[in-house]
Design a protein around this motif. Structure first.
Motif, PDB file in Angstrom:
ATOM      1  N   LEU A 122       0.878  -1.114  -0.155  1.00 35.03           N
ATOM      2  CA  LEU A 122       0.013   0.034  -0.058  1.00 35.03           C
ATOM      3  C   LEU A 122       1.105   1.108   0.046  1.00 35.03           C
ATOM      4  O   LEU A 122       1.878   1.245   0.577  1.00 35.03           O
ATOM      5  CB  LEU A 122      -0.975  -0.028   1.175  1.00 35.03           C
ATOM      6  N   TYR A 155      -1.382  -1.264   6.078  1.00 32.79           N
ATOM      7  CA  TYR A 155      -2.847  -1.066   6.113  1.00 32.79           C
ATOM      8  C   TYR A 155      -2.913   0.391   6.751  1.00 32.79           C
ATOM      9  O   TYR A 155      -1.714   1.090   6.932  1.00 32.79           O
ATOM     10  CB  TYR A 155      -3.429  -2.011   7.311  1.00 32.79           C
ATOM     11  N   VAL A 156      -4.039   0.932   6.594  1.00 28.37           N
ATOM     12  CA  VAL A 156      -4.527   2.379   7.090  1.00 28.37           C
ATOM     13  C   VAL A 156      -4.524   2.254   8.646  1.00 28.37           C
ATOM     14  O   VAL A 156      -5.300   1.165   9.010  1.00 28.37           O
ATOM     15  CB  VAL A 156      -5.737   2.976   6.393  1.00 28.37           C
ATOM     16  N   ASP A 171     -10.493  -3.031   5.503  1.00 32.93           N
ATOM     17  CA  ASP A 171     -10.396  -3.500   4.217  1.00 32.93           C
ATOM     18  C   ASP A 171      -8.819  -3.530   3.684  1.00 32.93           C
ATOM     19  O   ASP A 171      -8.306  -4.453   3.042  1.00 32.93           O
ATOM     20  CB  ASP A 171     -11.127  -2.569   3.221  1.00 32.93           C
ATOM     21  N   THR A 172      -8.083  -2.456   4.208  1.00 30.46           N
ATOM     22  CA  THR A 172      -6.673  -2.482   3.973  1.00 30.46           C
ATOM     23  C   THR A 172      -5.821  -3.577   4.636  1.00 30.46           C
ATOM     24  O   THR A 172      -4.923  -4.116   4.274  1.00 30.46           O
ATOM     25  CB  THR A 172      -6.021  -1.123   3.948  1.00 30.46           C
ATOM     26  N   ASP A 181      -7.339  -0.686   9.798  1.00 28.70           N
ATOM     27  CA  ASP A 181      -8.347  -0.565   9.167  1.00 28.70           C
ATOM     28  C   ASP A 181      -8.786  -1.898   8.320  1.00 28.70           C
ATOM     29  O   ASP A 181      -7.938  -2.681   7.916  1.00 28.70           O
ATOM     30  CB  ASP A 181      -7.945   0.468   7.821  1.00 28.70           C
TER      31      ASP A 181
END
Length: 217
Positions: A54, A65-66, A76-77, A74
């Motif tokens: 990412l 991830y976020v 989804d990430t 987060d």
């Protein structure tokens, strides 16, 4: 073949195991490669350092991830990175002929989170060990750690009491969680900030050697 970019440091001879080092937030596959010869000076291990998938606008480097809140990735990430990293590990085992039981997952900060996630994931094979510098066991929807299913797993946890990014309470909580699941944990604290304390490198190298050669208690 998994699309994740990566670097490798081969073992000096026939590898006794595999060490996969996952970098922290905003870094890349080069960041932890220098640890290979420090943690494994006899070059017994095949060491691999993948790059997180990412990139984020306005934030340098690569991310797994976020981060909406520390400790709670987060959804989804995180799950996207989890799937990509799972495929990367599967490809490594197939390509090298080494097994999950000969593998240690290690990382710093966000990379430690992914080491916990893949090492404890209920849909993933158990590695021999998890080496976590300044990280935490994630809390995220649709993922729960499987502790009962990996009785031979070992863990090494090191964290700084002056860490302003990830409080040392995260490391203590990870230790308590794993020990409650009857996983063998070697735990270290120091007065370090958010970095890998050189004082923890020697114990980590000895732990790696022991994990390679001895079954978990």
């Amino acid at each position: 073949m998994s699309p994740l970019a990566h670097r490798e440091r081969p073992a000096a001879g026939e590898p006794a195991g595999l060490l996969v080092l996952h970098h922290g937030r905003g870094a890349d596959e080069h960041d932890l490669l220098g640890l290979a010869d420090v943690l494994d000076p006899d070059q017994r291990l095949h060491v691999v350092t993948p790059r997180a998938p990412l990139t984020l606008p306005g934030s340098p480097g690569h991310h797994w991830y976020v981060v909406p809140r520390v400790g709670f990735p987060d959804h989804d990430t995180f799950h996207a990175a989890y799937r990509e990293l799972a495929g990367f590990h599967d490809d490594l085992w197939q390509r090298t002929g080494l097994t999950p039981g000969q593998t240690m997952f290690g990382g710093f900060s966000m990379g430690s989170v992914m080491s916990y996630a893949l090492g404890l994931g209920p849909d993933r094979p158990a590695p021999a060990g998890i080496l976590a510098f300044a990280g935490f066991v994630p809390v995220v929807d649709d993922w729960q750690p499987d502790l009962a299913g990996r009785p031979d797993l070992r863990a090494f946890i090191a964290h700084g009491r002056r860490d302003p990014v990830m409080d040392v309470a995260f490391a203590r909580a990870a230790r308590d969680l794993l020990e409650a699941g009857r996983i063998a944990v070697e735990y270290h604290e120091s007065d370090a900030g958010h970095f890998i304390d050189p004082a923890h490198i020697g114990p980590a190298a000895r732990w790696l050697g022991a994990t390679l050669s001895e079954p978990a208690a």
